[in-house]
Design a protein around this motif. Structure first.
Motif, PDB file in Angstrom:
ATOM      1  N   TRP A   1     -59.820  20.262  -9.314  1.00 51.58           N
ATOM      2  CA  TRP A   1     -59.685  21.200  -8.205  1.00 51.58           C
ATOM      3  C   TRP A   1     -58.249  21.334  -7.720  1.00 51.58           C
ATOM      4  O   TRP A   1     -57.883  22.332  -7.091  1.00 51.58           O
ATOM      5  CB  TRP A   1     -60.599  20.806  -7.044  1.00 51.58           C
ATOM      6  CG  TRP A   1     -60.421  19.409  -6.495  1.00 51.58           C
ATOM      7  CD1 TRP A   1     -61.150  18.308  -6.807  1.00 51.58           C
ATOM      8  CD2 TRP A   1     -59.465  18.974  -5.509  1.00 51.58           C
ATOM      9  NE1 TRP A   1     -60.711  17.208  -6.096  1.00 51.58           N
ATOM     10  CE2 TRP A   1     -59.684  17.589  -5.282  1.00 51.58           C
ATOM     11  CE3 TRP A   1     -58.453  19.626  -4.787  1.00 51.58           C
ATOM     12  CZ2 TRP A   1     -58.927  16.845  -4.376  1.00 51.58           C
ATOM     13  CZ3 TRP A   1     -57.694  18.882  -3.888  1.00 51.58           C
ATOM     14  CH2 TRP A   1     -57.944  17.517  -3.690  1.00 51.58           C
ATOM     15  N   ARG A   2     -57.385  20.376  -8.049  1.00 48.94           N
ATOM     16  CA  ARG A   2     -56.008  20.426  -7.562  1.00 48.94           C
ATOM     17  C   ARG A   2     -55.156  21.468  -8.294  1.00 48.94           C
ATOM     18  O   ARG A   2     -54.005  21.695  -7.916  1.00 48.94           O
ATOM     19  CB  ARG A   2     -55.368  19.041  -7.695  1.00 48.94           C
ATOM     20  CG  ARG A   2     -55.994  18.001  -6.781  1.00 48.94           C
ATOM     21  CD  ARG A   2     -55.602  16.599  -7.137  1.00 48.94           C
ATOM     22  NE  ARG A   2     -56.126  16.208  -8.446  1.00 48.94           N
ATOM     23  CZ  ARG A   2     -56.078  14.980  -8.930  1.00 48.94           C
ATOM     24  NH1 ARG A   2     -55.524  14.015  -8.226  1.00 48.94           N
ATOM     25  NH2 ARG A   2     -56.573  14.701 -10.126  1.00 48.94           N
ATOM     26  N   THR A   3     -55.712  22.114  -9.314  1.00 53.24           N
ATOM     27  CA  THR A   3     -54.925  23.081 -10.076  1.00 53.24           C
ATOM     28  C   THR A   3     -54.908  24.465  -9.436  1.00 53.24           C
ATOM     29  O   THR A   3     -54.069  25.290  -9.804  1.00 53.24           O
ATOM     30  CB  THR A   3     -55.468  23.210 -11.513  1.00 53.24           C
ATOM     31  OG1 THR A   3     -56.852  23.597 -11.464  1.00 53.24           O
ATOM     32  CG2 THR A   3     -55.339  21.886 -12.257  1.00 53.24           C
ATOM     33  N   ASP A   4     -55.811  24.750  -8.480  1.00 49.65           N
ATOM     34  CA  ASP A   4     -55.826  26.077  -7.863  1.00 49.65           C
ATOM     35  C   ASP A   4     -56.537  25.998  -6.516  1.00 49.65           C
ATOM     36  O   ASP A   4     -57.749  26.142  -6.416  1.00 49.65           O
ATOM     37  CB  ASP A   4     -56.535  27.087  -8.772  1.00 49.65           C
ATOM     38  CG  ASP A   4     -56.384  28.526  -8.266  1.00 49.65           C
ATOM     39  OD1 ASP A   4     -55.954  28.713  -7.114  1.00 49.65           O
ATOM     40  OD2 ASP A   4     -56.732  29.458  -9.024  1.00 49.65           O
ATOM     41  N   TYR A   5     -55.760  25.771  -5.463  1.00 54.09           N
ATOM     42  CA  TYR A   5     -56.335  25.600  -4.126  1.00 54.09           C
ATOM     43  C   TYR A   5     -56.958  26.884  -3.589  1.00 54.09           C
ATOM     44  O   TYR A   5     -57.801  26.836  -2.691  1.00 54.09           O
ATOM     45  CB  TYR A   5     -55.261  25.088  -3.169  1.00 54.09           C
ATOM     46  CG  TYR A   5     -54.926  23.617  -3.357  1.00 54.09           C
ATOM     47  CD1 TYR A   5     -55.401  22.662  -2.486  1.00 54.09           C
ATOM     48  CD2 TYR A   5     -54.124  23.200  -4.427  1.00 54.09           C
ATOM     49  CE1 TYR A   5     -55.094  21.312  -2.660  1.00 54.09           C
ATOM     50  CE2 TYR A   5     -53.818  21.865  -4.614  1.00 54.09           C
ATOM     51  CZ  TYR A   5     -54.306  20.929  -3.725  1.00 54.09           C
ATOM     52  OH  TYR A   5     -54.013  19.603  -3.908  1.00 54.09           O
ATOM     53  N   SER A   6     -56.556  28.039  -4.122  1.00 50.71           N
ATOM     54  CA  SER A   6     -57.103  29.302  -3.623  1.00 50.71           C
ATOM     55  C   SER A   6     -58.577  29.487  -3.987  1.00 50.71           C
ATOM     56  O   SER A   6     -59.249  30.340  -3.407  1.00 50.71           O
ATOM     57  CB  SER A   6     -56.284  30.476  -4.184  1.00 50.71           C
ATOM     58  OG  SER A   6     -56.479  30.609  -5.592  1.00 50.71           O
ATOM     59  N   ARG A   7     -59.074  28.699  -4.941  1.00 50.34           N
ATOM     60  CA  ARG A   7     -60.467  28.850  -5.392  1.00 50.34           C
ATOM     61  C   ARG A   7     -61.393  27.792  -4.803  1.00 50.34           C
ATOM     62  O   ARG A   7     -62.525  27.616  -5.265  1.00 50.34           O
ATOM     63  CB  ARG A   7     -60.518  28.790  -6.922  1.00 50.34           C
ATOM     64  CG  ARG A   7     -59.834  29.994  -7.563  1.00 50.34           C
ATOM     65  CD  ARG A   7     -59.523  29.770  -9.027  1.00 50.34           C
ATOM     66  NE  ARG A   7     -60.700  29.547  -9.848  1.00 50.34           N
ATOM     67  CZ  ARG A   7     -60.654  29.318 -11.170  1.00 50.34           C
ATOM     68  NH1 ARG A   7     -59.482  29.289 -11.777  1.00 50.34           N
ATOM     69  NH2 ARG A   7     -61.762  29.129 -11.846  1.00 50.34           N
ATOM     70  N   LEU A   8     -60.939  27.086  -3.761  1.00 47.42           N
ATOM     71  CA  LEU A   8     -61.710  25.979  -3.208  1.00 47.42           C
ATOM     72  C   LEU A   8     -62.425  26.387  -1.922  1.00 47.42           C
ATOM     73  O   LEU A   8     -61.922  27.188  -1.135  1.00 47.42           O
ATOM     74  CB  LEU A   8     -60.793  24.788  -2.921  1.00 47.42           C
ATOM     75  CG  LEU A   8     -59.890  24.333  -4.071  1.00 47.42           C
ATOM     76  CD1 LEU A   8     -59.064  23.132  -3.634  1.00 47.42           C
ATOM     77  CD2 LEU A   8     -60.702  24.001  -5.313  1.00 47.42           C
ATOM     78  N   ARG A   9     -63.610  25.810  -1.731  1.00 47.08           N
ATOM     79  CA  ARG A   9     -64.370  25.967  -0.485  1.00 47.08           C
ATOM     80  C   ARG A   9     -64.649  24.578   0.061  1.00 47.08           C
ATOM     81  O   ARG A   9     -65.043  23.671  -0.682  1.00 47.08           O
ATOM     82  CB  ARG A   9     -65.681  26.730  -0.731  1.00 47.08           C
ATOM     83  CG  ARG A   9     -65.477  28.109  -1.339  1.00 47.08           C
ATOM     84  CD  ARG A   9     -66.782  28.887  -1.510  1.00 47.08           C
ATOM     85  NE  ARG A   9     -67.805  28.123  -2.221  1.00 47.08           N
ATOM     86  CZ  ARG A   9     -67.862  27.976  -3.538  1.00 47.08           C
ATOM     87  NH1 ARG A   9     -66.927  28.530  -4.300  1.00 47.08           N
ATOM     88  NH2 ARG A   9     -68.837  27.299  -4.111  1.00 47.08           N
TER      89      ARG A   9
END
Length: 315
Positions: free
Chosen positions: A235-243
Motif C-alpha cells: 500500500w505504500r506505493t500509492d497513497y492516493s488509492r488508499l481508504r
C-alpha cells in the motif's frame, strides 16, 4: 510553575512529522530543543562531563542550549548522518567514528530522560530477522519467511509455497536520474531466482491472500489501529488509492503488541499487519521510527496529542 526541562527532538531539517509534534509542545509551553546530529560539529556542539551524578553539561545549537542533566524526554526521529567532506577519506572515517561514539554516546546516556525511542533500541528493532523472531515469540501470526544468500534455498522455498514475495531487509535510497527510489516489494517465482541471489542476503516470505492491511501505531500505553483498504500488494506505493477506517484489534493482538514492545524496550512503534480472507491478522513488520501523522487528518485519531502527552510525561 511549568516544568522548565526541555524535550530534545533529534531529526533532520525536513521532517513534517516532527514539525507538528514540536508545534503541539509549543502550544503547551513545553520547551523544545531541536537538533540534527548531522550538524555536528559545524553548528552543533557538546560539552559533557562524566560525574558521580551522571552526565553533566550542555548541547548548543545556533538558537538553543540544553542542560544535559535536565532533559525531560528525547524524541529520536531521523537525523542525518555525520559527514566531514573537508577531510581525507581516512581522517573523515576517524572523525565520523569519534562523533558517533562521542556525541551519540552522550545522547544515549542522558540521566532521567524518557527516550522515544532510545537510539540503541531503534537499532536493535530495525533488524527484520530479529523483529520477525520476536513477533513469533509474542504470539503473532507470522508468514513463513526465508533469509538466505543461497539461490537453491530460495528456489526451494518458492516452490514449497503457492505464492512468495521478495522484501528488502532494509531500504536505502537509490538515486535514479536524480530521483529518490527504493527497492519495492514484489511477487517472485522460481524462474526469477538466479545466481545473483548469492551476492547478498535476501528475504522471501509466503504471500498471505489478504482482504486489507492494518497500521497499528503504539504510543506509550495507547494504540491506534487503522484499516487500510486498497488493491495494492504494497500500500505504500500509492497513497492516493488508499481508504482508511479506524478499527479495534482482535483480543490477542493487544497483549502481543505490549510483549513485542517490551522485548525491544520501545515506547513507540509503527506496526504493519495484513488481514487474511478469514479475518486473521498477520504480522509483517514494526518500524520503531515509522511515519504516523498522515493518518490523523484521514481518521481524526488524536495521535499528535498522544505523542505530545508521552514526551511531556503526562502518561
Amino acid at each position: 510553575m511549568s516544568d522548565p526541562r526541555p524535550v530534545l527532538v533529534v531529526t533532520s531539517l525536513y521532517d513534517p512529522t516532527a514539525d507538528v509534534v514540536i508545534s503541539e509542545l509549543h502550544d503547551r509551553d513545553i520547551p523544545v530543543v531541536r537538533l540534527d546530529s548531522g550538524d555536528f560539529p559545524a553548528s552543533l556542539s557538546v560539552e559533557a562531563e562524566i560525574t558521580p551524578q551522571g552526565i553533566q553539561g550542555r548541547l548548543l545549537t545556533p538558537s538553543r542550549t540544553a542542560d544535559l542533566a535536565h532533559v525531560r524526554a528525547l524524541y529520536y526521529r531521523r537525523p542525518s548522518g555525520f559527514a566531514f567532506p573537508h577531510l581525507s577519506e581516512q581522517d573523515a572515517r576517524f572523525a565520523v567514528t569519534q562523533a558517533r561514539y562521542g556525541l551519540g554516546g552522550v545522547l544515549a546516556a542522558l540521566p532521567g530522560c524518557l527516550y522515544v525511542n532510545h537510539p540503541h533500541r531503534i537499532g536493535d528493532a530495525e533488524f527484520k530477522p530479529a523483529g520477525l523472531a520476536a513477533a513469533v515469540e509474542a504470539g503473532f501470526l507470522v508468514p513463513p519467511t526465508l533469509i538466505t544468500s543461497s539461490p537453491d534455498a530460495a528456489r526451494a522455498f518458492v516452490k514449497r509455497h503457492d505464492s512468495v514475495i521478495y522484501k528488502p531487509l532494509s531500504n536505502p535510497v537509490y538515486l535514479i536520474d536524480d530521483v529518490s527510489s527504493v527497492v519495492k516489494v514484489a511477487e517472485v517465482g522460481a524462474e526469477d531466482i538466479d545466481e545473483s541471489v548469492a551476492g547478498t542476503a535476501h528475504l522471501f516470505q509466503q504471500r498471505v491472500p489478504k482482504s486489507a492491511d492494518v497500521r497499528v501505531t503504539v504510543i506509550g500505553s495507547k494504540m491506534f489501529c487503522v484499516r487500510i483498504d486498497s488493491d495494492l500488494l504494497d500500500w505504500r506505493t500509492d497513497y492516493s488509492r488508499l481508504r482508511y477506517t479506524p478499527v479495534e484489534p482482535p483480543p490477542r493482538i493487544e497483549p502481543a503488541l505490549h510483549h513485542y514492545m517490551r522485548h525491544f524496550g520501545l515506547v513507540f512503534g509503527a506496526f504493519d499487519f495484513c488481514i487474511d480472507e478469514d479475518g486473521q491478522w498477520w504480522f509483517l513488520e514494526c518500524n520503531p521510527s515509522g511515519q504516523w501523522y498522515w493518518l490523523e487528518p484521514e481518521t481524526g485519531l488524536p495521535m499528535r496529542a498522544a505523542l505530545a502527552d508521552l514526551l511531556e510525561r503526562k502518561t
